[in-house]
Scaffold this active site. Structure first.
Site, PDB file in Angstrom:
ATOM      1  N   ARG A  34       1.613 -10.584   1.232  1.00 22.54           N
ATOM      2  CA  ARG A  34       2.779 -10.617   0.342  1.00 22.54           C
ATOM      3  C   ARG A  34       3.766  -9.551   0.805  1.00 22.54           C
ATOM      4  O   ARG A  34       3.567  -8.354   0.567  1.00 22.54           O
ATOM      5  CB  ARG A  34       2.342 -10.369  -1.092  1.00 22.54           C
ATOM      6  CG  ARG A  34       1.303 -11.380  -1.549  1.00 22.54           C
ATOM      7  CD  ARG A  34       1.127 -11.286  -3.008  1.00 22.54           C
ATOM      8  NE  ARG A  34       2.331 -11.771  -3.638  1.00 22.54           N
ATOM      9  CZ  ARG A  34       2.388 -12.887  -4.361  1.00 22.54           C
ATOM     10  NH1 ARG A  34       1.314 -13.629  -4.514  1.00 22.54           N
ATOM     11  NH2 ARG A  34       3.506 -13.252  -4.921  1.00 22.54           N
ATOM     12  N   GLU A  93       8.612   6.960   5.344  1.00 21.02           N
ATOM     13  CA  GLU A  93      10.014   6.701   4.969  1.00 21.02           C
ATOM     14  C   GLU A  93      10.908   6.873   6.188  1.00 21.02           C
ATOM     15  O   GLU A  93      10.766   7.829   6.944  1.00 21.02           O
ATOM     16  CB  GLU A  93      10.451   7.665   3.860  1.00 21.02           C
ATOM     17  CG  GLU A  93       9.977   7.189   2.503  1.00 21.02           C
ATOM     18  CD  GLU A  93      10.318   8.164   1.396  1.00 21.02           C
ATOM     19  OE1 GLU A  93      10.719   9.292   1.682  1.00 21.02           O
ATOM     20  OE2 GLU A  93      10.155   7.770   0.226  1.00 21.02           O
ATOM     21  N   LYS A 107       3.855 -17.523   2.199  1.00 22.82           N
ATOM     22  CA  LYS A 107       3.789 -18.941   1.811  1.00 22.82           C
ATOM     23  C   LYS A 107       3.356 -19.775   3.028  1.00 22.82           C
ATOM     24  O   LYS A 107       2.226 -19.627   3.467  1.00 22.82           O
ATOM     25  CB  LYS A 107       5.143 -19.365   1.235  1.00 22.82           C
ATOM     26  CG  LYS A 107       5.503 -18.532  -0.017  1.00 22.82           C
ATOM     27  CD  LYS A 107       6.805 -18.955  -0.643  1.00 22.82           C
ATOM     28  CE  LYS A 107       7.081 -18.215  -1.925  1.00 22.82           C
ATOM     29  NZ  LYS A 107       7.809 -16.949  -1.763  1.00 22.82           N
ATOM     30  N   ASP A 153      17.600 -18.231   2.714  1.00 24.81           N
ATOM     31  CA  ASP A 153      16.317 -17.698   2.255  1.00 24.81           C
ATOM     32  C   ASP A 153      15.265 -18.744   2.607  1.00 24.81           C
ATOM     33  O   ASP A 153      15.166 -19.782   1.946  1.00 24.81           O
ATOM     34  CB  ASP A 153      16.388 -17.455   0.741  1.00 24.81           C
ATOM     35  CG  ASP A 153      15.089 -16.880   0.181  1.00 24.81           C
ATOM     36  OD1 ASP A 153      14.052 -16.981   0.857  1.00 24.81           O
ATOM     37  OD2 ASP A 153      15.121 -16.349  -0.942  1.00 24.81           O
ATOM     38  N   THR A 202       9.930 -14.463   2.619  1.00 19.02           N
ATOM     39  CA  THR A 202       8.647 -13.863   2.302  1.00 19.02           C
ATOM     40  C   THR A 202       7.694 -14.305   3.401  1.00 19.02           C
ATOM     41  O   THR A 202       7.999 -15.212   4.181  1.00 19.02           O
ATOM     42  CB  THR A 202       8.115 -14.334   0.933  1.00 19.02           C
ATOM     43  OG1 THR A 202       8.137 -15.758   0.890  1.00 19.02           O
ATOM     44  CG2 THR A 202       8.942 -13.772  -0.199  1.00 19.02           C
ATOM     45  N   TYR A 260       2.486   7.692   4.843  1.00 16.76           N
ATOM     46  CA  TYR A 260       3.881   7.645   4.388  1.00 16.76           C
ATOM     47  C   TYR A 260       4.800   7.596   5.601  1.00 16.76           C
ATOM     48  O   TYR A 260       4.608   8.347   6.551  1.00 16.76           O
ATOM     49  CB  TYR A 260       4.218   8.881   3.544  1.00 16.76           C
ATOM     50  CG  TYR A 260       4.534   8.472   2.132  1.00 16.76           C
ATOM     51  CD1 TYR A 260       5.711   7.782   1.845  1.00 16.76           C
ATOM     52  CD2 TYR A 260       3.642   8.716   1.102  1.00 16.76           C
ATOM     53  CE1 TYR A 260       5.979   7.354   0.555  1.00 16.76           C
ATOM     54  CE2 TYR A 260       3.908   8.293  -0.185  1.00 16.76           C
ATOM     55  CZ  TYR A 260       5.087   7.621  -0.448  1.00 16.76           C
ATOM     56  OH  TYR A 260       5.358   7.194  -1.711  1.00 16.76           O
TER      57      TYR A 260
HETATM   58  N1  DSN Z   1       7.513 -17.656  -7.290  1.00 15.09           N
HETATM   59  C1  DSN Z   1       7.693 -18.222  -5.978  1.00 15.09           C
HETATM   60  C2  DSN Z   1       7.391 -19.680  -5.991  1.00 15.09           C
HETATM   61  O1  DSN Z   1       6.406 -20.040  -6.591  1.00 15.09           O
HETATM   62  O2  DSN Z   1       8.114 -20.466  -5.396  1.00 15.09           O
HETATM   63  C3  DSN Z   1       9.008 -17.935  -5.455  1.00 15.09           C
HETATM   64  O3  DSN Z   1       9.289 -16.588  -5.591  1.00 15.09           O
END
Ligand code: DSN
Length: 389
Positions: A231, A48, A225, A196, A222, A46
């Site tokens: 994630r 925080e 990708k 984003d 994120t 933990y």
């Molecule tokens: N769900 C994602 C996508 O497939 O683009 C984006 O959050």
């Protein structure tokens, strides 16, 4: 594993992932090193708070870890630590974006981003998301003819609505944006400019997509990708926003950071800084272009006519196959895609007029141009045969 039930499911998923062709634009395959960090003992801790200011004892190693990951994140995107700060704690993209709004806006204030229907994201103020319930989302779309961004229209919307935050970034738009033009629009209405980059972060790191950092105030992403990490998410902000963003992430939106995930983000940032990652990013875009060109030659309509990135959408209704039917037909043949609305779609998002195709995952698997041509022929055959049934 002693838990045979879960072990079996892990093995089944591993088998599934190995036996299909994954064209989901938001997915990828992480390296064994990223998996090793995810499964490390950091999950037990933990933490925080932030390095040097935690609410728990025993944080000396996680402090060092978080600082290393922050340094790597800034370095990967060529950012000076004097001008930029990064928060590496967001659990995922949605809490990262919520934290930005919480930091910068009062409830009910306006956010302007691309509409979901045009390829934008839920967390950019869509009514069904907290971002559109707690704040007011006012959206821009695409030009009807070119299916590309129309900066004149975005300026008109911004001038009329005067949003507090202008967002660039999307999940299903394939073209390169002009971030300088977005910046000018934000300046014209006194908005904070947020980008984003969740979908194309890895392409920016690989120098095959424009960087928003010279123009943006805040950049969220994120990491799973095109960046090929776990994630999770990152929030980059110019120094003057950093304190508010940190407070919004914790204690505003989240509790203790998932330090095993932070470690895995660190590993993926290291991997993305290697020369081979640049070659990977280049191949991802090349594969998407070869695949979309080959499908176009076989008679399929590609939204906006092509792609400059890792993804594109095709209009399957032109052959009488809905997006949902196309997704199911392809899955039966071992090709995994997702249904996707096309710009100005007259069908519902549950069964829209198209599918979205991305090449980040298959490129990790080693596919090249020749494989893309074969894939295009297979997709064409499966969809046309399906339509004849
Ligand atoms: N769900 C994602 C996508 O497939 O683009 C984006 O959050």
């Amino acid at each position: 594993m002693r838990d045979k039930q879960i072990e079996k499911l892990i093995e089944a998923e591993e088998k599934r992932q190995k036996s299909v062709v994954n064209l989901i634009a938001s997915e990828n395959f992480v390296s064994p090193d990223v998996l090793r960090a995810l499964g490390s003992v950091f999950t037990n801790k933990y933490a925080e708070g932030y390095p040097g200011k935690r609410y728990y004892a025993g944080c000396e190693t996680v402090d060092e870890l978080e600082n290393v990951v922050k340094t790597r994140a800034l370095k990967l995107f060529k950012l000076s630590p004097r001008a930029w700060s990064v928060n590496v704690q967001p659990y995922s993209g949605s809490p990262a974006n919520l934290a930005v709004y919480l930091a910068l806006l009062k409830p009910g204030e306006k956010i302007t981003g691309m509409s979901l229907a045009a390829g934008g994201h839920l967390t950019h103020g869509a009514k069904i998301s907290a971002s559109g319930k707690l704040w007011r989302g006012v959206h821009y779309g695409l030009d009807r003819k070119t299916e590309q961004l129309d900066y004149g229209a975005i300026l008109r919307i911004a001038k009329k609505e005067r949003p507090k935050i202008l967002i660039a970034g999307w999940s299903a738009y394939s073209r390169k944006p002009d971030f300088k033009k977005f910046r000018k629009i934000a300046d014209a209405v006194g908005a904070t400019f947020m980008v984003d980059i969740s979908h194309f972060a890895g392409l920016i790191a690989g120098d095959v997509y424009p960087s928003p950092f010279p123009y943006a105030d805040i950049v969220t992403t994120t990491t799973q990708k095109t960046l090929r990490g776990p994630r999770a998410a990152l929030i980059f902000s110019r120094a003057k926003y950093a304190k508010a963003i940190d407070r919004a992430v914790f204690p505003g939106v989240q509790g203790g950071p998932h330090m095993n995930v932070v470690a895995a983000v660190g590993v993926s940032l290291y991997e993305a800084s290697r020369p081979e990652f640049k070659r990977y990013a280049k191949q991802v875009v090349k594969n998407a272009q070869v695949l979309s060109d080959a499908l176009a030659r076989l008679g399929w309509r590609i939204v906006s006519g092509g792609t400059d990135s890792h993804l594109f959408s095709i209009d399957t209704m032109m052959c009488g196959v809905s997006g949902g039917e196309a997704e199911a037909l392809l899955e039966k043949a071992g090709i995994i895609v997702n249904r996707e609305s096309i710009p100005f779609d007259i069908r519902s998002p549950q069964d829209p007029s198209g599918i979205r195709i991305g090449t980040a995952a298959v490129t990790t698997r080693g596919m090249k141009e020749r494989d893309m041509i074969r894939l295009a022929r297979a997709i064409d055959r499966i969809l046309r045969n399906g339509n004849r049934r």
